[in-house]
Scaffold this motif. Structure first.
Motif, short mmCIF file in Angstrom:
data_model
loop_
_atom_site.label_atom_id
_atom_site.label_comp_id
_atom_site.label_asym_id
_atom_site.label_seq_id
_atom_site.Cartn_x
_atom_site.Cartn_y
_atom_site.Cartn_z
N ARG A 85 89.09 53.60 60.77
CA ARG A 85 90.26 53.15 60.01
C ARG A 85 90.89 54.30 59.23
N LEU A 86 90.05 55.11 58.59
CA LEU A 86 90.58 56.25 57.82
C LEU A 86 91.23 57.28 58.72
N LEU A 87 90.64 57.52 59.88
CA LEU A 87 91.22 58.48 60.82
C LEU A 87 92.55 57.98 61.38
N ARG A 88 92.61 56.68 61.66
CA ARG A 88 93.80 56.09 62.28
C ARG A 88 94.92 55.87 61.26
N ASP A 89 94.59 55.41 60.08
CA ASP A 89 95.60 54.94 59.13
C ASP A 89 95.89 55.90 57.98
N SER A 90 95.26 57.06 57.97
CA SER A 90 95.52 57.99 56.87
C SER A 90 95.63 59.40 57.42
N MET A 91 96.08 60.26 56.58
CA MET A 91 96.17 61.68 56.94
C MET A 91 95.08 62.48 56.24
N LEU A 92 94.04 61.80 55.78
CA LEU A 92 92.95 62.50 55.10
C LEU A 92 92.28 63.47 56.05
N GLY A 93 91.84 64.59 55.51
CA GLY A 93 91.10 65.56 56.30
C GLY A 93 89.66 65.12 56.49
N LEU A 94 88.97 65.80 57.38
CA LEU A 94 87.57 65.44 57.68
C LEU A 94 86.67 65.58 56.46
N GLU A 95 86.91 66.58 55.63
CA GLU A 95 86.08 66.75 54.43
C GLU A 95 86.20 65.52 53.52
N SER A 96 87.42 65.05 53.32
CA SER A 96 87.64 63.89 52.44
C SER A 96 87.01 62.64 53.01
N ILE A 97 87.18 62.43 54.32
CA ILE A 97 86.61 61.25 54.96
C ILE A 97 85.09 61.32 54.90
N ALA A 98 84.54 62.49 55.20
CA ALA A 98 83.08 62.66 55.15
C ALA A 98 82.56 62.35 53.76
N GLN A 99 83.24 62.86 52.75
CA GLN A 99 82.81 62.63 51.37
C GLN A 99 82.89 61.14 51.02
N GLN A 100 83.96 60.47 51.44
CA GLN A 100 84.12 59.06 51.13
C GLN A 100 83.03 58.22 51.79
N LEU A 101 82.55 58.65 52.96
CA LEU A 101 81.52 57.92 53.67
C LEU A 101 80.10 58.31 53.25
N GLY A 102 80.00 59.26 52.33
CA GLY A 102 78.69 59.62 51.80
C GLY A 102 78.01 60.77 52.51
N TYR A 103 78.72 61.51 53.34
CA TYR A 103 78.14 62.67 54.01
C TYR A 103 78.29 63.89 53.11
N ALA A 104 77.30 64.77 53.16
CA ALA A 104 77.32 65.97 52.33
C ALA A 104 78.35 66.98 52.81
N GLU A 105 78.62 66.96 54.11
CA GLU A 105 79.59 67.91 54.65
C GLU A 105 80.26 67.32 55.88
N ALA A 106 81.42 67.89 56.23
CA ALA A 106 82.20 67.39 57.37
C ALA A 106 81.44 67.53 58.68
N ALA A 107 80.61 68.56 58.80
CA ALA A 107 79.87 68.76 60.05
C ALA A 107 78.90 67.60 60.32
N SER A 108 78.26 67.10 59.29
CA SER A 108 77.34 65.96 59.45
C SER A 108 78.11 64.72 59.89
N PHE A 109 79.25 64.51 59.26
CA PHE A 109 80.10 63.38 59.63
C PHE A 109 80.56 63.51 61.08
N SER A 110 81.01 64.71 61.46
CA SER A 110 81.50 64.93 62.82
C SER A 110 80.41 64.65 63.86
N ARG A 111 79.18 65.08 63.58
CA ARG A 111 78.08 64.80 64.52
C ARG A 111 77.83 63.29 64.65
#
Length: 151
Positions: free
Chosen positions: A98-124
């Motif tokens: 939903r965040l990727l589709r409906d917002s222009m937030l970057g991966l760092e922001s999305i990762a942080q919002q979902l509780g990941y320490a870094e964007a790389a963990s979220f991406s994996r």
């Protein structure tokens, strides 16, 4: 602090009815996505996780909210063949999409919002869920939107 029961049940004088309807519709749409979850407890856990989306929520916190021990929660979810980790990942996946589709937030922001320490963990994790990276997924969604507009 003590609050009278009638105060808890009374409508808020400054509440915005349109906001309330919008939130109710959003909750209905989110709950409609639970059609494949048959277990009663699994549905309740998903609803608890969705109501706290954007904040990491542990199994012990959910168990406490549902009035049981963490061990009982895990055991009953296992009986329903719905491990907590799978339910937790499902909520994170839905919110990430939903965040990727409906917002222009970057991966760092999305990762942080979902509780990941870094964007790389979220991406994996996202690639494990969807088979493509978040950036690729976002581009595919944009391509689908353009195709729908053109047809």
């Amino acid at each position: 602090m003590l609050i009278a029961r009638q105060d808890l049940d009374s409508p808020l004088p400054l509440a915005n009815a349109q906001t309330q309807r919008s939130c109710a519709l959003l909750c209905e749409r989110l709950c409609d996505g639970l059609a494949d979850i048959q277990g009663t407890l699994a549905r309740r856990v998903l609803q608890q996780l969705m109501s706290h989306s954007g904040k990491p929520c542990r199994a012990d916190e959910i168990a406490t909210r549902l009035g049981m021990s963490e061990r009982t929660l895990h055991r009953r979810l296992a009986d329903e063949k719905q491990p907590f980790r799978i339910l937790h990942d499902r909520v994170k996946r839905n919110l990430a999409e939903r965040l990727l589709r409906d917002s222009m937030l970057g991966l760092e922001s999305i990762a942080q919002q979902l509780g990941y320490a870094e964007a790389a963990s979220f991406s994996r994790a996202f690639k494990r869920w969807n088979g493509v990276s978040p950036d690729q997924w976002r581009r595919l969604q944009d391509d689908d939107s353009v195709a729908r507009v053109l047809t």
